[in-house]
Motif scaffolding. Structure first.
Motif, PDB file in Angstrom:
ATOM      1  N   UNK A  32       0.853  -1.132   0.027  1.00 58.22           N
ATOM      2  CA  UNK A  32       0.132  -0.057  -0.126  1.00 58.22           C
ATOM      3  C   UNK A  32       0.537   1.375  -0.134  1.00 58.22           C
ATOM      4  N   UNK A  33       1.950   0.747  -0.414  1.00 55.03           N
ATOM      5  CA  UNK A  33       2.756   2.145  -0.210  1.00 55.03           C
ATOM      6  C   UNK A  33       2.640   3.400  -0.815  1.00 55.03           C
ATOM      7  N   UNK A  34       2.399   2.253  -2.280  1.00 53.78           N
ATOM      8  CA  UNK A  34       2.266   3.436  -3.831  1.00 53.78           C
ATOM      9  C   UNK A  34       1.715   4.073  -3.577  1.00 53.78           C
ATOM     10  N   UNK A  35      -0.089   3.192  -3.358  1.00 49.46           N
ATOM     11  CA  UNK A  35      -0.885   4.537  -2.497  1.00 49.46           C
ATOM     12  C   UNK A  35      -0.921   5.287  -2.207  1.00 49.46           C
ATOM     13  N   UNK A  36      -0.082   5.313  -0.620  1.00 49.35           N
ATOM     14  CA  UNK A  36       0.402   6.585   0.144  1.00 49.35           C
ATOM     15  C   UNK A  36       0.605   7.918  -0.689  1.00 49.35           C
ATOM     16  N   UNK A  37       2.015   7.418  -1.480  1.00 49.66           N
ATOM     17  CA  UNK A  37       3.055   8.165  -2.033  1.00 49.66           C
ATOM     18  C   UNK A  37       2.661   8.870  -2.898  1.00 49.66           C
ATOM     19  N   UNK A  38       1.538   7.896  -4.277  1.00 50.00           N
ATOM     20  CA  UNK A  38       0.100   9.007  -5.031  1.00 50.00           C
ATOM     21  C   UNK A  38      -0.042   9.888  -4.389  1.00 50.00           C
ATOM     22  N   UNK A  39      -0.495   9.796  -3.076  1.00 52.12           N
ATOM     23  CA  UNK A  39      -2.149  10.154  -2.956  1.00 52.12           C
ATOM     24  C   UNK A  39      -0.918  11.880  -2.411  1.00 52.12           C
ATOM     25  N   UNK A  40       0.110  11.497  -1.121  1.00 48.15           N
ATOM     26  CA  UNK A  40       0.985  12.731  -1.945  1.00 48.15           C
ATOM     27  C   UNK A  40       1.571  13.096  -2.587  1.00 48.15           C
ATOM     28  N   UNK A  41       1.962  12.784  -3.692  1.00 48.18           N
ATOM     29  CA  UNK A  41       1.700  13.814  -5.072  1.00 48.18           C
ATOM     30  C   UNK A  41       0.496  14.025  -5.889  1.00 48.18           C
ATOM     31  N   UNK A  42      -0.525  13.818  -5.363  1.00 49.93           N
ATOM     32  CA  UNK A  42      -1.935  14.737  -5.903  1.00 49.93           C
ATOM     33  C   UNK A  42      -2.313  15.599  -5.112  1.00 49.93           C
ATOM     34  N   UNK A  43      -1.986  15.347  -3.945  1.00 51.23           N
ATOM     35  CA  UNK A  43      -2.529  17.184  -2.271  1.00 51.23           C
ATOM     36  C   UNK A  43      -1.164  17.993  -3.319  1.00 51.23           C
ATOM     37  N   UNK A  44      -0.775  17.774  -3.220  1.00 52.11           N
ATOM     38  CA  UNK A  44       0.975  18.449  -3.691  1.00 52.11           C
ATOM     39  C   UNK A  44       0.612  19.447  -4.960  1.00 52.11           C
ATOM     40  N   UNK A  45      -0.390  18.256  -5.639  1.00 49.70           N
ATOM     41  CA  UNK A  45      -0.212  19.047  -7.155  1.00 49.70           C
ATOM     42  C   UNK A  45      -1.360  20.171  -6.955  1.00 49.70           C
ATOM     43  N   UNK A  46      -2.764  19.520  -6.247  1.00 52.33           N
ATOM     44  CA  UNK A  46      -3.629  20.308  -6.076  1.00 52.33           C
ATOM     45  C   UNK A  46      -3.343  21.571  -4.870  1.00 52.33           C
ATOM     46  N   UNK A  81      -3.453  -0.485 -11.717  1.00 48.40           N
ATOM     47  CA  UNK A  81      -5.011  -0.841 -11.651  1.00 48.40           C
ATOM     48  C   UNK A  81      -5.366   0.353 -10.007  1.00 48.40           C
ATOM     49  N   UNK A  82      -3.652   1.039  -9.633  1.00 56.59           N
ATOM     50  CA  UNK A  82      -3.295   2.087  -9.098  1.00 56.59           C
ATOM     51  C   UNK A  82      -3.223   4.032  -9.628  1.00 56.59           C
ATOM     52  N   UNK A  83      -3.278   3.891 -10.261  1.00 51.40           N
ATOM     53  CA  UNK A  83      -3.819   4.962 -10.999  1.00 51.40           C
ATOM     54  C   UNK A  83      -5.246   4.836 -11.252  1.00 51.40           C
ATOM     55  N   UNK A  84      -5.734   4.037 -11.593  1.00 51.40           N
ATOM     56  CA  UNK A  84      -7.679   4.247 -11.956  1.00 51.40           C
ATOM     57  C   UNK A  84      -7.840   4.768 -10.075  1.00 51.40           C
ATOM     58  N   UNK A  85      -7.437   3.919  -9.646  1.00 51.14           N
ATOM     59  CA  UNK A  85      -8.023   3.904  -8.702  1.00 51.14           C
ATOM     60  C   UNK A  85      -7.912   5.070  -8.214  1.00 51.14           C
TER      61      UNK A  85
END
Length: 273
Positions: A91-105, A125-129
């Motif tokens: 689940x690390x990938x999901x948590x890191x992606x959330x960080x990157x998305x939040x920073x972009x916003x 699958x991760x990116x689609x989620x």
């Protein structure tokens, strides 16, 4: 996220260190990947890397994951995202992606782009989620040795900026980040024009010479100019290939010009904020 995993701006490392980290984190990936410092610097500079927005995650002082963020205006792109094998599937990938998305916003970006290799089912699958939507399929080609026909016309070398400016004025183009004119004119290589209407950018890479993009002025399309240009380039540069960054609808042009399609393809994906 585990408290022992620390997020750091990539600006704290130089290009050679980041290249080593990226290669290290891609260990065991679907497709073998390594990159040296010089290639890292030239490639991601052309793609407009933002070292302050790119991230290196460390654990006990050792790099464990890396995200390369490139930016243009209000759009950003995840140009590379790699996690060490020992942290995958947790689940690390999901948590890191959330960080990157939040920073972009938080910095006001409106779009976030990325590419994922077809067959990387867990990554897709991760990116689609996370809300990313497929936009188009990107393909690559390699020149074959046989000559289909004797091409007419003569290639003229030009400043890559001339080709880029031509493409920038064409509002109909829907090109991926890797083949956009903003990337092309910064690549190390040469640009050519045929009959003042057909243009191509040939970049140098560790894999040899690469056609990074082909462009024909709208009024000259359908007249065989692209085929002539691609054939002349194939005859001029031995072992010519392309990056996996050519929009799939352009495949017939390459196939008719003496190129074979590579087995690796990518999906271009977009998240709108």
């Amino acid at each position: 996220m585990n408290s022992t995993v620390i997020s750091n701006a990539a600006a704290h490392w130089n290009s050679y260190q980041l290249a080593e980290i990226l290669s290290h984190c891609f260990e065991g990936y679907l497709v073998s990947f390594t990159i040296d410092g010089e290639t890292f610097a030239s490639r991601f500079a052309a793609e407009d890397i933002s070292l302050n927005d790119s991230r290196v995650w460390t654990q006990n002082g050792e790099p464990k994951a890396l995200a390369i963020i490139t930016r243009r205006g209000r759009s950003c792109r995840l140009a590379a995202f790699a996690i060490r094998p020992e942290l995958r599937g947790q689940g690390v990938g999901k948590r890191l992606m959330k960080q990157l998305i939040n920073e972009a916003r938080a910095r006001g970006d409106r779009n976030m782009w990325l590419e994922v290799i077809v067959g990387n089912d867990s990554g897709l699958a991760l990116y689609e989620r996370m809300g990313f939507v497929r936009q188009q399929t990107l393909v690559g080609f390699s020149a074959v040795s046989s000559t289909l026909f004797t091409a007419t016309g003569e290639l003229q070398e030009i400043d890559p900026m001339v080709m880029a400016k031509k493409m920038m004025t064409d509002a109909s183009l829907q090109l991926p980040w890797l083949s956009a004119p903003e990337t092309l004119y910064k690549l190390v290589g040469k640009a050519f024009v045929l009959n003042d209407v057909a243009y191509a950018m040939v970049a140098t890479a560790p894999q040899g010479f690469r056609v990074r993009m082909l462009y024909v002025e709208p009024a000259a399309r359908g007249q065989g100019q692209a085929k002539k240009l691609l054939t002349l380039l194939r005859e001029r540069f031995a072992g010519l290939n392309t990056a996996t960054a050519i929009p799939e609808p352009m495949a017939p042009i390459f196939l008719r010009s003496g190129y074979r399609q590579d087995t690796i393809t990518q999906y271009e994906m977009l998240l709108k904020f």
